[in-house]
Design an enzyme around this catalytic site. Structure first.
Site, mmCIF file in Angstrom:
data_model
loop_
_atom_site.group_PDB
_atom_site.id
_atom_site.type_symbol
_atom_site.label_atom_id
_atom_site.label_comp_id
_atom_site.label_asym_id
_atom_site.label_seq_id
_atom_site.Cartn_x
_atom_site.Cartn_y
_atom_site.Cartn_z
ATOM 1 N N ASN A 1 88.392 -6.214 -40.953
ATOM 2 C CA ASN A 1 88.195 -4.810 -41.293
ATOM 3 C C ASN A 1 86.867 -4.310 -40.723
ATOM 4 O O ASN A 1 86.140 -5.048 -40.066
ATOM 5 C CB ASN A 1 88.272 -4.645 -42.816
ATOM 6 N N HIS B 1 67.344 -20.857 -37.568
ATOM 7 C CA HIS B 1 65.990 -21.078 -37.045
ATOM 8 C C HIS B 1 65.271 -22.068 -37.956
ATOM 9 O O HIS B 1 65.528 -22.095 -39.164
ATOM 10 C CB HIS B 1 65.219 -19.749 -37.009
ATOM 11 N N GLY C 1 85.221 -8.186 -49.062
ATOM 12 C CA GLY C 1 84.223 -7.312 -48.456
ATOM 13 C C GLY C 1 82.796 -7.753 -48.733
ATOM 14 O O GLY C 1 82.471 -8.263 -49.800
ATOM 15 N N LYS D 1 80.346 -20.135 -55.757
ATOM 16 C CA LYS D 1 80.788 -21.336 -56.459
ATOM 17 C C LYS D 1 82.284 -21.205 -56.730
ATOM 18 O O LYS D 1 82.813 -20.099 -56.820
ATOM 19 C CB LYS D 1 80.053 -21.464 -57.791
ATOM 20 N N ARG E 1 87.839 -20.979 -59.896
ATOM 21 C CA ARG E 1 89.029 -21.639 -60.435
ATOM 22 C C ARG E 1 89.963 -22.010 -59.300
ATOM 23 O O ARG E 1 89.823 -21.547 -58.177
ATOM 24 C CB ARG E 1 89.755 -20.746 -61.429
#
Length: 196
Positions: free
Chosen positions: A71, A101, A128, A166, A169
């Site tokens: 998108n 870097h 998004g 993280k 589920r």
């Protein structure tokens, strides 16, 4: 390995920027022209749809599988390889970085930098404004929640979100008939989905 961006590197990036100008300056409703221009930027692409603006460094370090969609305002810093499996969806403002870097200022100021490959599996939806950092691998059948920063590998069949991202589920058969939280797909649409 570390490297210093030299004249050859800048020439390759300049060639990519010229091709990107075609992508980003094509009228947004000229879908076929945009797709043809994108395939010049990313020659190792199959079934690809990109909604401009779109940005990358080389294009030649990006590989897409079947049914790829990015998108608005996608940024792929492909100093190293970025590899997508089949059926990958990128929401607006997704950024994937392979460039890095050194942390120590003296080493960083030397001009040396590095690239680490990013791999995205099959059937992945990246929401998004997600950022993925160098060296990350995202498994198959994964959803990355909007606004997440992915700093570590993500296993197969999970929903991951947050900063840093993280695992929230597992994605299971219980999710099959739902389109948003506990909103169930109607019988007519479900009948169509079951024929696919």
């Amino acid at each position: 390995m570390v490297y210093i961006a030299d004249e050859q590197v800048f020439a390759e990036m300049a060639a990519c920027k010229k091709l990107l100008a075609k992508v980003n300056n094509t009228d947004r409703w000229e879908y076929e022209k945009i797709t043809q221009a994108v395939k010049q930027v990313i020659p190792d692409s199959k079934d690809i749809v990109v909604i401009p603006p779109f940005y990358c460094e080389y294009g030649t370090h990006i590989t897409t599988g079947e049914n790829f969609f990015a998108n608005y305002n996608c940024t792929l810093i492909d100093v190293s390889e970025i590899k997508f499996g089949d059926n990958c969806l990128l929401g607006p403002n997704v950024s994937i970085y392979t460039a890095g870097h050194p942390v120590h200022p003296d080493t960083r100021n030397s001009g040396y930098e590095y690239g680490r490959k990013v791999v995205v599996g099959d059937n992945v939806w990246i929401g998004g404004s997600v950022t993925i950092v160098p060296g990350v691998r995202i498994g198959n059948n994964v959803v990355i929640g909007a606004g997440s920063v992915v700093t570590k590998d993500v296993p197969d069949n999970v929903l991951a979100a947050g900063n840093p991202a993280k695992v929230i589920r597992k994605i299971s058969e219980k999710d099959r008939r739902y389109f948003y939280k506990q909103n169930e797909i109607d019988d007519e649409a479900w009948g169509v989905i079951n024929t696919l």
